[in-house]
Design a protein around this motif. Structure first.
Motif, PDB file in Angstrom:
ATOM      1  N   GLN A 189     -11.963  -0.751   6.886  1.00  0.00           N
ATOM      2  CA  GLN A 189     -13.117  -1.633   7.022  1.00  0.00           C
ATOM      3  C   GLN A 189     -14.431  -0.869   6.929  1.00  0.00           C
ATOM      4  O   GLN A 189     -15.404  -1.360   6.342  1.00  0.00           O
ATOM      5  N   GLY A 190     -14.479   0.332   7.496  1.00  0.00           N
ATOM      6  CA  GLY A 190     -15.706   1.129   7.406  1.00  0.00           C
ATOM      7  C   GLY A 190     -16.043   1.490   5.971  1.00  0.00           C
ATOM      8  O   GLY A 190     -17.197   1.363   5.540  1.00  0.00           O
ATOM      9  N   GLU A 191     -15.038   1.928   5.222  1.00  0.00           N
ATOM     10  CA  GLU A 191     -15.258   2.277   3.822  1.00  0.00           C
ATOM     11  C   GLU A 191     -15.609   1.041   2.992  1.00  0.00           C
ATOM     12  O   GLU A 191     -16.466   1.099   2.108  1.00  0.00           O
ATOM     13  N   ALA A 192     -14.928  -0.058   3.264  1.00  0.00           N
ATOM     14  CA  ALA A 192     -15.181  -1.288   2.504  1.00  0.00           C
ATOM     15  C   ALA A 192     -16.606  -1.776   2.705  1.00  0.00           C
ATOM     16  O   ALA A 192     -17.289  -2.174   1.747  1.00  0.00           O
ATOM     17  N   ALA A 193     -17.082  -1.744   3.944  1.00  0.00           N
ATOM     18  CA  ALA A 193     -18.445  -2.195   4.218  1.00  0.00           C
ATOM     19  C   ALA A 193     -19.462  -1.342   3.477  1.00  0.00           C
ATOM     20  O   ALA A 193     -20.440  -1.856   2.916  1.00  0.00           O
ATOM     21  N   ALA A 194     -19.232  -0.038   3.458  1.00  0.00           N
ATOM     22  CA  ALA A 194     -20.159   0.866   2.774  1.00  0.00           C
ATOM     23  C   ALA A 194     -20.155   0.648   1.264  1.00  0.00           C
ATOM     24  O   ALA A 194     -21.166   0.865   0.588  1.00  0.00           O
ATOM     25  N   ALA A 195     -19.003   0.193   0.731  1.00  0.00           N
ATOM     26  CA  ALA A 195     -18.876  -0.007  -0.715  1.00  0.00           C
ATOM     27  C   ALA A 195     -19.196  -1.433  -1.148  1.00  0.00           C
ATOM     28  O   ALA A 195     -19.130  -1.746  -2.336  1.00  0.00           O
ATOM     29  N   GLY A 196     -19.535  -2.314  -0.199  1.00  0.00           N
ATOM     30  CA  GLY A 196     -19.885  -3.688  -0.551  1.00  0.00           C
ATOM     31  C   GLY A 196     -18.695  -4.596  -0.763  1.00  0.00           C
ATOM     32  O   GLY A 196     -18.778  -5.561  -1.544  1.00  0.00           O
ATOM     33  N   PHE A 197     -17.601  -4.338  -0.081  1.00  0.00           N
ATOM     34  CA  PHE A 197     -16.397  -5.160  -0.194  1.00  0.00           C
ATOM     35  C   PHE A 197     -16.141  -5.911   1.110  1.00  0.00           C
ATOM     36  O   PHE A 197     -16.434  -5.420   2.198  1.00  0.00           O
ATOM     37  N   GLN A 198     -15.567  -7.075   0.983  1.00  0.00           N
ATOM     38  CA  GLN A 198     -15.025  -7.777   2.135  1.00  0.00           C
ATOM     39  C   GLN A 198     -13.601  -7.289   2.395  1.00  0.00           C
ATOM     40  O   GLN A 198     -12.926  -6.796   1.489  1.00  0.00           O
ATOM     41  N   VAL A 199     -13.155  -7.484   3.630  1.00  0.00           N
ATOM     42  CA  VAL A 199     -11.770  -7.183   3.983  1.00  0.00           C
ATOM     43  C   VAL A 199     -11.169  -8.406   4.646  1.00  0.00           C
ATOM     44  O   VAL A 199     -11.768  -9.009   5.539  1.00  0.00           O
ATOM     45  N   GLN A 200      -9.990  -8.804   4.186  1.00  0.00           N
ATOM     46  CA  GLN A 200      -9.211  -9.850   4.841  1.00  0.00           C
ATOM     47  C   GLN A 200      -7.860  -9.278   5.241  1.00  0.00           C
ATOM     48  O   GLN A 200      -7.352  -8.362   4.586  1.00  0.00           O
ATOM     49  N   THR A 201      -7.290  -9.794   6.317  1.00  0.00           N
ATOM     50  CA  THR A 201      -5.995  -9.296   6.793  1.00  0.00           C
ATOM     51  C   THR A 201      -4.961 -10.415   6.791  1.00  0.00           C
ATOM     52  O   THR A 201      -5.284 -11.592   7.015  1.00  0.00           O
ATOM     53  N   HIS A 202      -3.726 -10.039   6.541  1.00  0.00           N
ATOM     54  CA  HIS A 202      -2.602 -10.971   6.539  1.00  0.00           C
ATOM     55  C   HIS A 202      -1.421 -10.295   7.218  1.00  0.00           C
ATOM     56  O   HIS A 202      -1.299  -9.064   7.210  1.00  0.00           O
ATOM     57  N   ASP A 238      -8.483   8.312   8.933  1.00  0.00           N
ATOM     58  CA  ASP A 238      -8.612   8.963   7.630  1.00  0.00           C
ATOM     59  C   ASP A 238      -7.574   8.444   6.636  1.00  0.00           C
ATOM     60  O   ASP A 238      -7.840   8.391   5.426  1.00  0.00           O
ATOM     61  N   MET A 239      -6.398   8.071   7.126  1.00  0.00           N
ATOM     62  CA  MET A 239      -5.399   7.484   6.232  1.00  0.00           C
ATOM     63  C   MET A 239      -5.898   6.155   5.672  1.00  0.00           C
ATOM     64  O   MET A 239      -5.687   5.844   4.491  1.00  0.00           O
ATOM     65  N   GLY A 240      -6.573   5.352   6.523  1.00  0.00           N
ATOM     66  CA  GLY A 240      -7.158   4.110   6.041  1.00  0.00           C
ATOM     67  C   GLY A 240      -8.243   4.354   5.008  1.00  0.00           C
ATOM     68  O   GLY A 240      -8.322   3.659   3.985  1.00  0.00           O
ATOM     69  N   ILE A 241      -9.096   5.338   5.270  1.00  0.00           N
ATOM     70  CA  ILE A 241     -10.150   5.694   4.314  1.00  0.00           C
ATOM     71  C   ILE A 241      -9.543   6.114   2.981  1.00  0.00           C
ATOM     72  O   ILE A 241      -9.981   5.684   1.906  1.00  0.00           O
TER      73      ILE A 241
END
Length: 324
Positions: free
Chosen positions: A80-93, A282-285
């Protein structure tokens, strides 16, 4: 005429069409021009006065796993941290069946699959054609990008650590042989023992039908039990320490215990667990960045890759030094 119509006509993703027509990066100049020309040819008219939606990365968790919940939360935070910085949304399932995958894919730029998903679910995501990476173990030669911990290396390091401290009777404690990461740690532990004559590696695979206490005591050889136990995760390490105390053994004076993960439980017992810290955030990043790489058309056709992040040994008070 929709973005999906253009994508289907060209055989590219809807995400690529959206980025190209919005003037954003993520597509090559050649692909951008093809998309623009096709949009004109097909009569596409871009909606006005509507801000383009952020592209979506889907985090898809397997069935709820209390053992790994802390690690999964760390991974999600990194994504989520990387996605926010890159301008992406994140959804979870959580654990979608193969039938739901198509609906998820239709609004996604890419997927990050966390945990042990069924082969049918993984194949359904692959057929969608979207960028995908798995956080966790994959099947041999599976054509999917993977980010994981360096499990085999971690097991070897634990073996070397215990052997250097004089331990020659070591047991690996786990509950199931189906999880590849845990088996890799066992294989690494055995590999370390090969370099030290006289070192014996045992396996304690316990279950309701074969309780830990019984399995542990059955390892006695000429009255000698293992001097060190390597547990497949910290929660199990906490349980093992409790059971050893119940049996009248002192940790680490009689038996040393080492865990894996460095989760909260490792510091909530006495003695606190020596363990290996997994770099979950870091694995998530790394997983998010791997998806981003696959969204680059120049990298889309490269062979799948395996990215292993190295754990860190955290020394506490649960391992005795038996070396003279």
């Amino acid at each position: 005429m929709t973005l999906q119509d253009i994508a289907d006509h060209l055989g590219v993703s809807k995400f690529a069409v959206s980025r190209a027509l919005a003037g954003k990066d993520g597509v090559s100049p050649t692909t951008r021009q093809r998309i623009a020309d096709t949009a004109v040819e097909l009569g596409y008219s871009r909606p006005v006065d509507v801000a383009p939606a952020q592209p979506i990365i889907q985090i898809v968790f397997a069935e709820h796993d209390p053992v790994n919940s802390e690690l999964w939360m760390q991974m999600q935070n990194g994504i989520q941290g990387e996605a926010a910085a890159a301008g992406f949304q994140v959804q979870t399932h959580w654990a979608p069946d193969a039938e739901r995958v198509g609906a998820i894919a239709g609004i996604s730029a890419g997927f990050i699959l966390v945990g042990q998903h069924s082969a049918e679910t993984v194949e359904a995501f692959r057929r969608s054609g979207q960028a995908m990476v798995r956080l966790g173990w994959v099947s041999p030669l599976e054509q999917t990008d993977q980010v994981s911990g360096a499990d085999h290396e971690a097991g070897n390091a634990v073996g070397q650590y215990l052997i250097a401290r004089g331990h020659r009777r070591i047991a690996f404690v786990h509950g199931s042989r189906v999880l590849r990461g845990r088996m890799e740690r066992l294989f690494g532990l055995r590999e370390a023992a090969l370099a030290c004559a006289g070192t014996r590696i045992s396996e304690i695979q316990f279950s309701p039908a074969n309780p830990f206490a019984e399995a542990f005591l059955n390892l006695s050889v000429d009255g000698e039990l293992p001097t060190a136990l390597f547990c497949s995760h910290d929660s199990l390490g906490v349980f093992v320490v409790s059971e050893l105390h119940r049996l009248g053994y002192s940790v680490p004076d009689d038996v040393s215990v080492i865990g894996y993960g460095d989760f909260a439980a490792a510091t909530q017992i006495s003695p606190m667990l020596t363990t290996l810290r997994l770099p979950g955030t870091d694995m998530g990043i790394a997983a998010f960045r791997t998806v981003m790489d696959r969204l680059d058309p120049s990298r889309r056709q490269l062979p799948p890759q395996r990215l292993m992040l190295v754990p860190e040994l955290i020394e506490r008070d649960s391992v005795a030094n038996l070396a003279p």
